[in-house]
Write a protein that holds these residues in place. Structure first.
Motif, PDB file in Angstrom:
ATOM      1  N   GLN A   1       0.820  -1.188   0.000  1.00 16.84           N
ATOM      2  CA  GLN A   1       0.000   0.000   0.000  1.00 16.84           C
ATOM      3  C   GLN A   1       0.866   1.255   0.000  1.00 16.84           C
ATOM      4  OE1 GLN A   1      -3.048   0.918  -0.260  1.00 16.84           O
ATOM      5  NE2 GLN A   1      -4.255  -0.938  -0.116  1.00 16.84           N
TER       6      GLN A   1
ATOM      7  N   TYR B   1      -5.447   1.511  -8.012  1.00 16.14           N
ATOM      8  CA  TYR B   1      -6.188   1.578  -6.757  1.00 16.14           C
ATOM      9  C   TYR B   1      -7.571   2.212  -6.940  1.00 16.14           C
ATOM     10  CZ  TYR B   1      -1.903   0.617  -4.100  1.00 16.14           C
ATOM     11  OH  TYR B   1      -0.775   0.040  -3.581  1.00 16.14           O
TER      12      TYR B   1
ATOM     13  N   GLN C   1      -7.567   1.684  -1.808  1.00 15.72           N
ATOM     14  CA  GLN C   1      -8.034   0.309  -1.663  1.00 15.72           C
ATOM     15  C   GLN C   1      -7.487  -0.544  -2.796  1.00 15.72           C
ATOM     16  OE1 GLN C   1     -12.316  -0.258  -0.964  1.00 15.72           O
ATOM     17  NE2 GLN C   1     -12.486   1.959  -0.774  1.00 15.72           N
ATOM     18  N   LEU C   2      -7.007  -1.741  -2.424  1.00 18.86           N
ATOM     19  CA  LEU C   2      -6.549  -2.688  -3.432  1.00 18.86           C
ATOM     20  C   LEU C   2      -6.627  -4.091  -2.852  1.00 18.86           C
ATOM     21  CD1 LEU C   2      -5.331  -3.142  -6.250  1.00 18.86           C
ATOM     22  CD2 LEU C   2      -3.074  -3.035  -5.181  1.00 18.86           C
ATOM     23  N   SER C   3      -7.400  -4.940  -3.500  1.00 20.43           N
ATOM     24  CA  SER C   3      -7.489  -6.356  -3.129  1.00 20.43           C
ATOM     25  C   SER C   3      -7.767  -6.560  -1.646  1.00 20.43           C
ATOM     26  CB  SER C   3      -6.179  -7.078  -3.510  1.00 20.43           C
ATOM     27  OG  SER C   3      -5.938  -6.969  -4.899  1.00 20.43           O
ATOM     28  N   GLY C   4      -8.700  -5.808  -1.127  1.00 16.27           N
ATOM     29  CA  GLY C   4      -9.100  -5.985   0.259  1.00 16.27           C
ATOM     30  C   GLY C   4      -8.223  -5.294   1.281  1.00 16.27           C
ATOM     31  N   SER C   5      -7.159  -4.667   0.837  1.00 13.69           N
ATOM     32  CA  SER C   5      -6.270  -3.937   1.727  1.00 13.69           C
ATOM     33  C   SER C   5      -6.460  -2.441   1.525  1.00 13.69           C
ATOM     34  CB  SER C   5      -4.811  -4.307   1.446  1.00 13.69           C
ATOM     35  OG  SER C   5      -3.930  -3.584   2.271  1.00 13.69           O
ATOM     36  N   SER C   6      -6.370  -1.679   2.593  1.00 13.86           N
ATOM     37  CA  SER C   6      -6.573  -0.236   2.481  1.00 13.86           C
ATOM     38  C   SER C   6      -5.543   0.521   3.305  1.00 13.86           C
ATOM     39  CB  SER C   6      -7.975   0.151   2.934  1.00 13.86           C
ATOM     40  OG  SER C   6      -8.169  -0.169   4.294  1.00 13.86           O
TER      41      SER C   6
END
Length: 114
Positions: free
Chosen positions: A1, A31, A97-102
């Protein structure tokens, strides 16, 4: 991130405008980016999001007054806020946000008052 830094907050009279910026430490092109806000004593709420393809979504309370945009070449997301109201007063946060990660920025204060 990526790491995010917001700027552009301040104090403005009702009906005025502000432009918030969110600068990322790296590329944000893939993102989903968003702006959220949190007023004193209230939960953090969604303001607007923008997908990697440029699709946008707004909270009903800001629809037609706020515009989210992104400049992937500058790794920056913007929130243009027009016709500001006292109820827009809050700390505004940028999120990636990307692939469930923020990730979140530290926030910038917006105060709308006469």
């Amino acid at each position: 991130q990526v790491q995010l830094v917001e700027s552009g907050g301040g104090s403005v009279q009702p009906g005025g405008s502000l432009r918030l910026s969110c600068a990322a430490s790296g590329s944000i092109s893939i993102y989903v980016m968003g702006w959220y806000r949190q007023a004193p004593g209230k939960q953090r709420e969604l303001v607007a999001t923008i997908t990697s393809g440029g699709g946008t979504n707004y909270a009903d309370s800001v629809q037609g007054r706020f515009t989210i945009s992104r400049d992937n070449a500058k790794n920056t997301v913007y929130l243009q806020m027009n016709r500001l109201k006292p109820e827009d007063t809050a700390v505004y946060y940028c999120q990636s946000q990307l692939s469930g990660s923020s990730a979140w920025g530290q926030g910038t204060q917006v105060t709308v008052s006469s």
